[in-house]
Design a protein around this motif. Structure first.
Motif, short mmCIF file in Angstrom:
data_model
loop_
_atom_site.label_atom_id
_atom_site.label_comp_id
_atom_site.label_asym_id
_atom_site.label_seq_id
_atom_site.Cartn_x
_atom_site.Cartn_y
_atom_site.Cartn_z
N THR A 213 0.85 -1.19 0.00
CA THR A 213 0.00 0.00 0.00
C THR A 213 0.89 1.23 0.00
N GLY A 235 -2.40 5.99 -2.50
CA GLY A 235 -3.81 5.65 -2.35
C GLY A 235 -4.19 4.34 -3.01
N GLN A 236 -3.20 3.70 -3.65
CA GLN A 236 -3.45 2.41 -4.28
C GLN A 236 -2.72 1.30 -3.51
N SER A 249 -5.81 -1.96 -6.68
CA SER A 249 -7.11 -1.55 -6.15
C SER A 249 -6.93 -0.32 -5.27
N LYS A 250 -8.05 0.29 -4.92
CA LYS A 250 -8.00 1.46 -4.06
C LYS A 250 -7.75 1.03 -2.61
N THR A 252 -7.85 1.23 1.45
CA THR A 252 -8.73 1.70 2.52
C THR A 252 -7.88 2.30 3.61
N GLN A 253 -7.91 3.59 3.76
CA GLN A 253 -7.00 4.27 4.66
C GLN A 253 -7.21 3.88 6.13
#
Length: 333
Positions: A213, A235-236, A249-250, A252-253
């Motif tokens: 990440t 962010g990916q 994919s995106k 999740t913070q």
């Protein structure tokens, strides 16, 4: 019609006394009378009463034997049926239990009881126990936050190396000092990440696909011993799938930032991810009895610095599933 075939008889018609009523009685005298008639017809004369009574006694004994045999067959049949019913009752719960799903979410790892640091041939090895994180500063100034049940291997000195290569099992946050002449490479499982200078996480616990990440800068990811295949942006996240592909994919913070603050922090997160994180943090094996539960979405935020039973009580309050700690493992159903 002969007298033996009539259904009603007058009292004076019987040679052996009056009949009790007019309902064709089945009595000893009536049977003797019948036998006498039968014997008389067959032999042409009427047998003596003593002979008839003897035959009657033999007949009664045979009937009693037949009754006993019949009762024995009924008893045996009932016993077999009872045994069969008992077998079904005893077998059915076992069969039901055996058919349940046993999905292993996480298997406890061999982990030290405290943070350990060793050195072998110029390579430093740091290992963390369950529910513990530690900070490491590398020789080039890069910083690493090592998560629980993790192991980091890195050279004591990078100066003589063309590449700064470290190996990771578990999870870590990297803040890499920029050096255009010496790429920084993290080898984790079957995936490697190459950077020049940036901030990123690598999650590579045994049994789970490696995930990278990115928070700042740029990184390239690919399989070990091959050229980097894909470049990811802040962010990916990149995941190495079972068939060897790199999937983007995106990120999740909340999930990724939670462990940095000693929290379990989930916002609309699949139960599978939650269980994997709990297993890796406490180093406890987790078994789930329902595949459907793994796709349930969870909204949950709680401190990591609590006993496992306290955490499970909080999860049970969500009424999404039942969590039980038994025999050093977590059962979810």
């Amino acid at each position: 019609m002969k007298e033996k075939e009539k259904c009603t008889m007058k009292a004076e018609d019987s040679s052996y006394g009056p009949v009790a009523d007019n309902r064709c009685p089945f009595s000893e005298d009536a049977e003797i009378h019948r036998l006498q008639n039968a014997f008389g017809e067959a032999l042409g004369d009427m047998p003596l009463p003593e002979e008839t009574r003897k035959e009657w006694s033999i007949f009664v004994q045979r009937q009693e034997q037949k009754k006993r045999k019949l009762h024995l067959r009924i008893w045996l049949s009932g016993g077999v049926a009872a045994m069969l019913a008992l077998s079904i009752l005893l077998w059915s719960p076992w069969q039901k239990t055996d058919n349940r799903q046993f999905i292993e979410i996480f298997s406890a790892l061999h982990a030290p009881e405290q943070i350990t640091t060793t050195e072998e041939n110029g390579i430093i090895i740091i290992s963390t126990p369950p529910a513990t994180t530690t900070k490491v500063t590398l020789e080039d100034g890069s910083k690493v936050l090592l998560n629980a049940n993790s192991r980091l291997e890195y050279p004591k000195e990078f100066a003589s190396k063309k590449k700064r290569i470290v190996s990771l099992t578990g999870e870590a946050r990297f803040e890499v000092t920029k050096d255009n002449h010496h790429p920084f490479i993290v080898s984790a499982g079957k995936m490697q990440t190459q950077v020049l200078g940036t901030v990123f996480d690598v999650n590579a616990y045994p049994g789970n696909p490696p995930v990278v990440t990115l928070y700042q800068g740029h990184v390239s990811v690919g399989k070990v011993k091959s050229l980097p295949e894909k470049r990811i942006l802040p962010g990916q996240c990149a995941t190495l799938t079972a068939n060897g592909d790199i999937q983007l994919s995106k990120a999740t913070q909340t999930e990724n930032e939670g462990w940095l603050k000693d929290e379990f922090y989930y916002d609309n997160t699949e139960m599978l991810t939650v269980l994997q994180n709990i297993g890796t943090w406490y180093n406890i094996s987790i078994i789930c009895h329902s595949a459907d539960l793994l796709h349930k979405r969870v909204h949950f935020r709680f401190s990591r610095n609590v006993p496992i039973k306290t955490l499970l009580n909080v999860l049970n309050d969500l009424n999404i599933a039942h969590f039980q700690y038994d025999n050093k493992q977590i059962i979810v159903e």
